[in-house]
Design an enzyme around this catalytic site. Structure first.
Site, PDB file in Angstrom:
ATOM      1  N   ASP A   1      -3.514   6.639  10.811  1.00 37.97           N
ATOM      2  CA  ASP A   1      -3.811   5.211  10.892  1.00 37.97           C
ATOM      3  C   ASP A   1      -2.593   4.411  11.344  1.00 37.97           C
ATOM      4  O   ASP A   1      -2.656   3.183  11.455  1.00 37.97           O
ATOM      5  CB  ASP A   1      -4.315   4.675   9.549  1.00 37.97           C
ATOM      6  CG  ASP A   1      -3.278   4.752   8.443  1.00 37.97           C
ATOM      7  OD1 ASP A   1      -2.172   5.299   8.667  1.00 37.97           O
ATOM      8  OD2 ASP A   1      -3.573   4.265   7.335  1.00 37.97           O
TER       9      ASP A   1
ATOM     10  N   HIS B   1       0.354   4.213   7.220  1.00 37.26           N
ATOM     11  CA  HIS B   1       0.686   4.765   5.912  1.00 37.26           C
ATOM     12  C   HIS B   1       1.388   6.121   6.007  1.00 37.26           C
ATOM     13  O   HIS B   1       1.124   6.909   6.913  1.00 37.26           O
ATOM     14  CB  HIS B   1      -0.586   4.887   5.067  1.00 37.26           C
ATOM     15  CG  HIS B   1      -1.211   3.564   4.784  1.00 37.26           C
ATOM     16  ND1 HIS B   1      -2.386   3.157   5.394  1.00 37.26           N
ATOM     17  CD2 HIS B   1      -0.823   2.549   3.976  1.00 37.26           C
ATOM     18  CE1 HIS B   1      -2.693   1.944   4.964  1.00 37.26           C
ATOM     19  NE2 HIS B   1      -1.755   1.556   4.106  1.00 37.26           N
TER      20      HIS B   1
ATOM     21  N   SER C   1       0.785  -1.239   0.000  1.00 39.15           N
ATOM     22  CA  SER C   1       0.000   0.000   0.000  1.00 39.15           C
ATOM     23  C   SER C   1       0.814   1.285   0.000  1.00 39.15           C
ATOM     24  O   SER C   1       0.421   2.262  -0.640  1.00 39.15           O
ATOM     25  CB  SER C   1      -0.964   0.010   1.197  1.00 39.15           C
ATOM     26  OG  SER C   1      -0.261  -0.142   2.416  1.00 39.15           O
TER      27      SER C   1
END
Length: 261
Positions: A237, A240, A34
């Site tokens: 979060d 990231h 990601s």
């Protein structure tokens, strides 16, 4: 009756991307999970749409589309590639801008980015014969073919490993799996010296982040470089990179690549 010169000018105006891809094109594979796919500004369920100047579109920066055609690159760079995820800014665009603005390369150089990342994927999902591995090879070969003989595969940029921090076994096996992955890619693309730049983890999905980071540093293959993301700003979060962090990472990757020239 339109003369040959006027016809050529018309074709260049109608097909600027095709003509750009026929220039001296440096092709870069973007693979991993990601943080390579790009989550900058996209960790609250939607992307905030903020595109820093270092990520702005440019006629000299192309991306290989999901349909395997060159097009002008723009954020989110992995749209249609990193599936089933909310996408935002990644390191690819700032990397390309930094490479082009370095003044090290000829002024007609074009950067062609080949997005291949997929969120939440452990390195085992990238082993030879898997769907992600074969998709990466297919897209890379298509990118080079679309360059009309004027393209060069310059490097594989790799940011992955967060998913391998969940189980100790995966963390401990990471060095061997990464080395096998690099050998396989080089063999299958017939580029035994392909430059690979891997990003050292800043975060992880499990508790074995330190083990994976040590495993990444333990890769001893020639022409494999290491760029450390630890210390870059992290989104709320806790997984990231933020948009400014992705911009900084792109510049760090560019510096690592340019140092090899």
């Amino acid at each position: 009756m339109m003369g040959p010169a006027a016809m050529l000018l018309l074709l260049l105006l109608l097909f600027p991307v095709a003509s750009a891809a026929g220039s001296r094109t440096l092709v870069f594979i973007l693979a991993g999970q990601s943080n390579m796919g790009g989550r900058g500004g996209a960790t609250n369920g939607t992307w905030d749409g903020v595109v820093p100047p270092q990520c702005a579109p440019s006629p000299r920066i192309l991306r290989l589309s999901p349909a395997l055609r060159w097009e002008e690159a723009r954020e989110p760079l992995h749209a249609g590639i990193d599936l089933h995820n909310v996408l935002g800014v990644g390191p690819g665009m700032p990397f390309a801008h930094a490479v082009l603005h370095s003044h090290v390369l000829p002024p007609d150089t074009v950067v062609g980015l080949v997005p291949c990342a997929q969120g939440a994927t452990p390195i085992a999902n990238w082993s030879r014969g898997t769907e992600l591995y074969e998709r990466m090879l297919t897209r890379t070969r298509a990118a080079l073919a679309e360059c009309g003989g004027q393209g060069k595969l310059a490097a594989l940029l790799w940011y992955q490993g967060e998913a391998d921090t969940i189980r100790r076994e995966d963390a401990e096996l990471y060095t061997g799996r990464m080395e096998t992955f690099v050998r396989d890619v080089r063999r299958d693309l017939a580029m035994p010296d392909l430059l690979v730049i891997q990003v050292g983890l800043a975060t992880g999905q499990g508790k074995f982040i330190k083990l994976v980071r040590e495993a990444q540093k333990g890769v001893k293959l020639p022409n494999v470089k290491y760029v450390d993301a630890k210390g870059l700003p992290i989104a709320n979060d806790y997984t990231h990179l933020t948009t400014p962090a992705q911009v900084q990472l792109g510049k760090m990757l560019a510096k690592s690549y340019l140092a090899t020239l």
